[in-house]
Write a protein that holds these residues in place. Structure first.
Motif, PDB file in Angstrom:
ATOM      1  N   GLN A 180       0.816  -1.222   0.000  1.00 20.28           N
ATOM      2  CA  GLN A 180       0.000   0.000   0.000  1.00 20.28           C
ATOM      3  C   GLN A 180       0.843   1.263   0.000  1.00 20.28           C
TER       4      GLN A 180
ATOM      5  N   CYS B   6     -10.573   0.250   3.658  1.00 20.54           N
ATOM      6  CA  CYS B   6      -9.164   0.100   3.290  1.00 20.54           C
ATOM      7  C   CYS B   6      -8.613   1.470   2.937  1.00 20.54           C
ATOM      8  N   LEU B   7      -7.411   1.778   3.429  1.00 19.64           N
ATOM      9  CA  LEU B   7      -6.801   3.073   3.123  1.00 19.64           C
ATOM     10  C   LEU B   7      -6.551   3.234   1.623  1.00 19.64           C
TER      11      LEU B   7
ATOM     12  N   HIS C 174      -7.286  -9.165   6.374  1.00 19.20           N
ATOM     13  CA  HIS C 174      -7.300  -8.087   5.382  1.00 19.20           C
ATOM     14  C   HIS C 174      -5.873  -7.712   4.954  1.00 19.20           C
ATOM     15  N   GLU C 175      -4.991  -7.536   5.940  1.00 19.13           N
ATOM     16  CA  GLU C 175      -3.629  -7.107   5.608  1.00 19.13           C
ATOM     17  C   GLU C 175      -2.846  -8.219   4.907  1.00 19.13           C
TER      18      GLU C 175
HETATM   19 ZN    ZN Z   1      -6.408  -2.564   2.955  1.00 17.52          ZN
END
Ligand code: ZN
Length: 159
Positions: free
Chosen positions: A51, A88-89, A130-131
């Motif tokens: 990310q 999510c960022l 998620h990560e």
């Molecule tokens: Zn995410």
């Protein structure tokens, strides 16, 4: 420490598989520090290295119980099910419903290069799943149930 530039959905790097970290070098530790700073700056619960544009298997998580740093995380056991909201960022301003295991056991390397095992439930289990998905090029929007929703604008939005 520095804030790193976030990558957003549509950026091909988010769809790539991240590489294992062979050794915890000063460069890896610097990346971890920057990831933590970036996560807190963005009010995120977790952040994965892709990310911020780095294809290394590193995630940071803080569900309100202090920072967790996981290098080469591997989910070795899951149990139960939970259905709830996820965001999510890399997909800003959106949220959606996702079903995840309610309990996960994850094996990972810490910043000291030692291996650890951790059991997480509920939000922590969700964040770990998620990560870790990010490290395999997966986003929650792939498994969302129904449509993505717009989230409310934060009150400090006006600058
Ligand atoms: Zn995410």
């Amino acid at each position: 420490m520095a804030i790193r530039k976030l990558r957003y959905e549509g950026d091909p790097i988010l769809r790539k598989t991240s590489k294992e970290v062979r050794e915890v070098t000063p460069k890896v530790l610097e990346l971890v520090d920057d990831m933590l700073e970036t996560m807190y700056e963005e009010n995120g619960v977790g952040l994965a290295a892709p990310q911020v544009g780095v294809l290394k298997r590193i995630v940071v998580i803080d569900v309100g119980e202090g920072p967790l740093v996981m290098i080469n995380p591997d989910i070795i056991k899951t149990e139960g099910e939970q259905t709830g909201d996820e965001g999510c960022l890399s997909v800003p301003g959106k949220a959606g419903t996702v079903t995840r295991p309610n309990e996960v056991t994850v094996r990972f390397m810490g910043e000291d290069g030692e291996w650890y095992e951790l059991e997480g439930t509920e939000l922590l289990a969700r964040a770990i799943c998620h990560e870790c998905d990010h490290l395999d090029g997966k986003l929650y929007v792939d498994v969302v149930e129904g449509e993505l929703r717009d989230t409310a604008m934060p009150e400090d939005e006006e600058e």
